[in-house]
Design a protein around this motif. Structure first.
Motif, PDB file in Angstrom:
ATOM      1  N   PHE A   1      20.749  24.212  -4.694  1.00 18.07           N
ATOM      2  CA  PHE A   1      20.215  23.039  -3.935  1.00 18.07           C
ATOM      3  C   PHE A   1      20.863  21.729  -5.183  1.00 18.07           C
ATOM      4  N   LYS A   2      20.502  22.676  -6.796  1.00 20.70           N
ATOM      5  CA  LYS A   2      20.684  21.878  -7.987  1.00 20.70           C
ATOM      6  C   LYS A   2      22.335  21.778  -8.351  1.00 20.70           C
ATOM      7  N   VAL A   3      23.645  22.683  -7.872  1.00 22.45           N
ATOM      8  CA  VAL A   3      24.402  22.758  -8.558  1.00 22.45           C
ATOM      9  C   VAL A   3      25.592  21.348  -8.201  1.00 22.45           C
ATOM     10  N   PRO A   4      26.453  20.420  -8.884  1.00 22.01           N
ATOM     11  CA  PRO A   4      26.979  19.763  -8.761  1.00 22.01           C
ATOM     12  C   PRO A   4      28.144  20.654  -7.112  1.00 22.01           C
ATOM     13  N   SER A   5      28.110  19.413  -5.977  1.00 23.30           N
ATOM     14  CA  SER A   5      29.898  20.263  -5.270  1.00 23.30           C
ATOM     15  C   SER A   5      30.086  18.667  -5.443  1.00 23.30           C
ATOM     16  N   ARG A   6      30.422  18.167  -6.428  1.00 23.57           N
ATOM     17  CA  ARG A   6      31.733  17.544  -6.536  1.00 23.57           C
ATOM     18  C   ARG A   6      31.988  17.193  -7.834  1.00 23.57           C
ATOM     19  N   TRP A   7      33.377  17.036  -8.709  1.00 25.20           N
ATOM     20  CA  TRP A   7      33.311  17.092 -10.251  1.00 25.20           C
ATOM     21  C   TRP A   7      34.767  15.707 -10.737  1.00 25.20           C
ATOM     22  N   ARG A   8      34.655  14.900 -11.726  1.00 26.28           N
ATOM     23  CA  ARG A   8      35.308  14.878 -11.899  1.00 26.28           C
ATOM     24  C   ARG A   8      35.351  14.890 -13.323  1.00 26.28           C
ATOM     25  N   PHE A   9      36.458  14.762 -14.034  1.00 28.32           N
ATOM     26  CA  PHE A   9      36.580  15.634 -15.457  1.00 28.32           C
ATOM     27  C   PHE A   9      37.993  14.416 -16.530  1.00 28.32           C
ATOM     28  N   THR A  10      37.075  13.824 -17.534  1.00 26.02           N
ATOM     29  CA  THR A  10      37.402  12.812 -17.734  1.00 26.02           C
ATOM     30  C   THR A  10      37.440  13.441 -20.152  1.00 26.02           C
ATOM     31  N   GLU A  11      38.459  12.674 -20.466  1.00 24.45           N
ATOM     32  CA  GLU A  11      38.183  12.607 -21.547  1.00 24.45           C
ATOM     33  C   GLU A  11      37.891  11.729 -22.461  1.00 24.45           C
ATOM     34  N   GLU A  12      37.462  10.824 -21.594  1.00 22.41           N
ATOM     35  CA  GLU A  12      36.492   9.002 -21.946  1.00 22.41           C
ATOM     36  C   GLU A  12      35.308   9.695 -22.270  1.00 22.41           C
ATOM     37  N   LEU A  13      34.444   8.722 -23.304  1.00 27.81           N
ATOM     38  CA  LEU A  13      33.746   9.119 -23.379  1.00 27.81           C
ATOM     39  C   LEU A  13      32.619   8.493 -22.647  1.00 27.81           C
ATOM     40  N   LEU A  14      31.458   8.706 -22.424  1.00 26.30           N
ATOM     41  CA  LEU A  14      30.694   7.784 -20.963  1.00 26.30           C
ATOM     42  C   LEU A  14      30.115   6.750 -21.606  1.00 26.30           C
ATOM     43  N   PRO A  15      29.666   5.710 -21.468  1.00 27.63           N
ATOM     44  CA  PRO A  15      29.221   4.397 -21.440  1.00 27.63           C
ATOM     45  C   PRO A  15      27.343   4.663 -22.069  1.00 27.63           C
ATOM     46  N   ARG A  16      27.739   4.377 -23.059  1.00 32.67           N
ATOM     47  CA  ARG A  16      25.766   3.678 -23.439  1.00 32.67           C
ATOM     48  C   ARG A  16      25.817   3.030 -24.105  1.00 32.67           C
ATOM     49  N   ASN A  17      24.173   2.335 -24.347  1.00 33.27           N
ATOM     50  CA  ASN A  17      24.514   1.199 -24.645  1.00 33.27           C
ATOM     51  C   ASN A  17      24.333   0.794 -25.923  1.00 33.27           C
ATOM     52  N   ALA A  18      23.266  -0.236 -26.758  1.00 32.67           N
ATOM     53  CA  ALA A  18      23.115  -0.111 -28.402  1.00 32.67           C
ATOM     54  C   ALA A  18      22.485   0.400 -28.817  1.00 32.67           C
ATOM     55  N   THR A  19      21.382   1.712 -28.343  1.00 34.82           N
ATOM     56  CA  THR A  19      20.467   2.612 -28.404  1.00 34.82           C
ATOM     57  C   THR A  19      20.880   3.880 -28.243  1.00 34.82           C
ATOM     58  N   GLY A  20      22.113   3.743 -27.216  1.00 36.42           N
ATOM     59  CA  GLY A  20      22.913   5.311 -27.496  1.00 36.42           C
ATOM     60  C   GLY A  20      22.592   5.911 -26.171  1.00 36.42           C
ATOM     61  N   LYS A  21      21.813   5.131 -25.417  1.00 33.18           N
ATOM     62  CA  LYS A  21      20.735   5.055 -23.931  1.00 33.18           C
ATOM     63  C   LYS A  21      22.513   5.438 -23.552  1.00 33.18           C
ATOM     64  N   LEU A  22      23.179   6.530 -22.367  1.00 40.47           N
ATOM     65  CA  LEU A  22      23.389   6.699 -21.027  1.00 40.47           C
ATOM     66  C   LEU A  22      23.319   5.343 -20.474  1.00 40.47           C
ATOM     67  N   ILE A  23      24.455   5.069 -19.673  1.00 39.12           N
ATOM     68  CA  ILE A  23      23.855   3.593 -18.963  1.00 39.12           C
ATOM     69  C   ILE A  23      25.258   4.138 -17.338  1.00 39.12           C
ATOM     70  N   ARG A  24      23.848   4.915 -16.277  1.00 39.69           N
ATOM     71  CA  ARG A  24      24.807   4.883 -15.707  1.00 39.69           C
ATOM     72  C   ARG A  24      25.254   4.543 -14.372  1.00 39.69           C
ATOM     73  N   ARG A  25      24.403   3.058 -14.577  1.00 38.19           N
ATOM     74  CA  ARG A  25      24.787   2.556 -13.225  1.00 38.19           C
ATOM     75  C   ARG A  25      26.492   1.944 -13.399  1.00 38.19           C
ATOM     76  N   GLY A  26      26.956   2.114 -12.402  1.00 37.62           N
ATOM     77  CA  GLY A  26      28.653   1.874 -12.606  1.00 37.62           C
ATOM     78  C   GLY A  26      29.576   2.836 -12.551  1.00 37.62           C
ATOM     79  N   ILE A  27      29.218   3.952 -12.871  1.00 36.70           N
ATOM     80  CA  ILE A  27      29.670   5.591 -12.813  1.00 36.70           C
ATOM     81  C   ILE A  27      29.390   5.822 -11.572  1.00 36.70           C
ATOM     82  N   THR A  28      31.100   6.463 -10.572  1.00 35.51           N
ATOM     83  CA  THR A  28      31.350   7.090 -10.087  1.00 35.51           C
ATOM     84  C   THR A  28      31.791   8.506 -10.615  1.00 35.51           C
ATOM     85  N   VAL A  29      32.244   8.752  -8.888  1.00 31.84           N
ATOM     86  CA  VAL A  29      32.862  10.283  -9.252  1.00 31.84           C
ATOM     87  C   VAL A  29      34.601  10.069  -8.881  1.00 31.84           C
TER      88      VAL A  29
END
Length: 553
Positions: free
Chosen positions: A525-553
């Motif tokens: 039940f932890k195995v992702p069933s939907r995937w999106r591949f990209t070469e663009e780096l994920l958005p992060r804030n000034a401290t390097g923390k990942l910004i999850r909001r707004g990320i879509t598959v």
């Protein structure tokens, strides 16, 4: 007080008669772990006392499966045999851990009660764990012995934990045979001694073991006894607390969850009710056949199961007239889903109940009746008896009614803390014993409505899934540069696990390859069933923390 509701303040004369002075469920103020809160005056102090008292139900059904029928008397005899073996042959005593790692089966229940009789701590291992996860559970809880079915015993062998294992198919029948007629052991147990460890997923990527006390489990049983009495009073039916209940409850959720263990198996031993245990992969037709054959009266289902019901069109093929209580539990469900359920499933039309609860609270925090769901769509109802609920701001101050904030709960149902994790305990439970749930909601007219869940939590078909654990697993793959796992809406499951993967330049890795990589290391039940591949780096804030909001598959 603004943003606060007390369940004991219900003005109904019926409730007042039950919980008031001299009532059968009289509430009094007592100290619980140094903090004064409402508890029931007349209560037991040890879970094992419930087993000792259950022999009065004799040959009545306690555990029923498709092909087995175990009475209260037979169950108590099996518990005595196993507890003596655990004590004399494995040295299990008060405070030791005994892990159970198995699919739903009567032996799971027998093993739980045998552990409780000894004052030991039942470790409820997730039956869907794969070898790596099981190895963590063994290392974390350090059980003296594990009681496992054949499939999970093989998983433990592959994991190389070295822990002693009793198999349900071979070892337990031999123990029952050679210890026939032994007496139940007796252990002196205090009300706030630990009783069980139930694992909940952790934001750090490792499951956390919610440590429940004797008081927690007993309070849940008394809550269900109170519900039975209140229902009888509201409907004008007689209620005799020392007479066995004619109700028959369908069990379809895993026994390592509080929904099945604390809120079904334990209280129904107290009331003399039958627990009808469904085994194997969920299927609508076999469940309906079991309801018809066993004249099931009550069923609590996760939304994923309920969704399967909405797609089924042959209800008229079964006599389901006995089923008069149907509840949703363990995962959120939308207003349109509830409407569709009432429209398409006959027994849900007038009986549907919804609730809000979490592992750390042992049972529901709030429950919405059919009338409340109809009048206030989206509500999760009022706090249950004995629960104090506050909506608080980030500084821990209660907010006014109608304002959004974190749901905080205090009650005799709240866990002792997290096993072997003082830092997590301190972060979750205040010195005044308020549990910070991490969920966000609003109190309006004494009823709770959630507006958001724990920031990262994915609730897939009743299972808590935290992205960090899956992200850490994906990070182990050589072609993954970075990744983020999020929950996306799913009609049947509530949410499905989805992944956005940043691949290394030149990589040709596929979703199937990454799916296999995760499947080998984590539960299905932890195995992702939907995937999106990209070469663009994920958005992060000034401290390097990942910004999850707004990320879509």
């Amino acid at each position: 007080m603004g943003g606060r509701a007390e369940s004991s303040g219900d003005p109904s004369s019926v409730i007042a008669a039950l919980v008031g002075v001299g009532g059968p469920f009289e509430l009094v103020e007592e100290s619980v772990l140094g903090v004064v809160m409402p508890v029931m005056r007349d209560r037991r102090r040890a879970v094992a006392e419930l087993l000792e008292a259950s022999v009065r139900w004799g040959e009545r059904d306690y555990l029923v499966t498709a092909d087995r029928r175990i009475s209260f008397a037979e169950h108590a005899n099996s518990v005595a045999a196993l507890s003596v073996a655990l004590r004399d042959e494995f040295g299990v005593g008060k405070g030791d851990r005994v892990a159970i790692y198995a699919a739903n089966t009567p032996e799971w229940v027998i093993a739980f009660w045998a552990t409780q009789v000894l004052g030991a701590i039942t470790v409820c291992m997730n039956g869907w764990w794969v070898a790596r996860e099981a190895a963590f559970g063994i290392e974390h809880s350090r059980p003296a012995v594990v009681i496992a079915d054949a499939e999970r015993a093989a998983v433990l062998a592959d994991a190389g934990t070295g822990v002693r294992v009793l198999t349900m198919a071979e070892d337990l029948p031999a123990i029952f045979a050679r210890n026939t007629g032994v007496r139940l052991p007796h252990t002196e147990i205090d009300e706030d001694d630990p009783a069980a460890i139930v694992y909940a997923s952790g934001t750090s990527g490792r499951p956390k073991g919610a440590l429940h006390s004797q008081r927690n489990i007993l309070a849940v049983a008394d809550y269900h006894r109170f519900n039975d009495a209140a229902l009888a009073a509201f409907t004008g039916q007689p209620y005799d607390p020392v007479a066995p209940s004619p109700l028959r409850y369908l069990l379809t959720s895993p026994l390592f969850h509080i929904a099945s263990l604390h809120n079904l198996v334990v209280p129904r031993l107290v009331t003399g009710s039958a627990v009808v245990m469904y085994q194997g992969k969920f299927g609508v037709a076999p469940v309906l056949r079991l309801i018809e054959r066993e004249r099931v009266t009550n069923w609590g289902a996760v939304p994923a199961m309920a969704a399967r019901l909405t797609e089924y069109g042959d209800f008229d093929d079964y006599d389901l007239s006995s089923l008069n209580a149907f509840a949703l539990a363990s995962a959120p469900s939308s207003i349109p889903f509830k409407e569709r359920l009432r429209e398409r499933v006959p027994f849900a039309r007038a009986a549907l109940v919804d609730s809000y609860g979490l592992t750390e609270c042992s049972t529901a925090v709030a429950v919405a009746t059919p009338a409340e769901l109809e009048q206030f769509p989206g509500t999760l109802g009022r706090p249950i008896i004995g629960v104090s609920l506050e909506i608080r701001d980030p500084e821990g101050n209660p907010v006014p009614d109608g304002d959004e904030g974190e749901v905080c709960v205090r009650s005799p149902y709240v866990m002792l803390g997290y096993w072997d994790d003082q830092a997590a305990t301190d972060a979750s439970i205040t010195p005044e014993r308020w549990l910070r749930t991490g969920d966000f909601g609003i109190l309006e007219n004494g009823m709770l409505r959630l507006v958001g869940r724990r920031s990262d939590l994915i609730l897939r078909g009743g299972e808590n899934v935290y992205p960090t654990e899956i992200e850490q697993c994906l990070d182990e793959h050589p072609d993954v540069l970075e990744c983020v796992v999020i929950g996306t809406p799913h009609e049947d499951l509530g949410e499905e696990v989805s992944a956005v993967v940043v691949v290394r330049p030149g990589s040709a890795v596929t979703a199937e390859q990454l799916r296999d990589h995760v499947s080998e290391r984590l539960s299905y039940f932890k195995v992702p069933s939907r995937w999106r591949f990209t070469e663009e780096l994920l958005p992060r804030n000034a401290t390097g923390k990942l910004i999850r909001r707004g990320i879509t598959v």
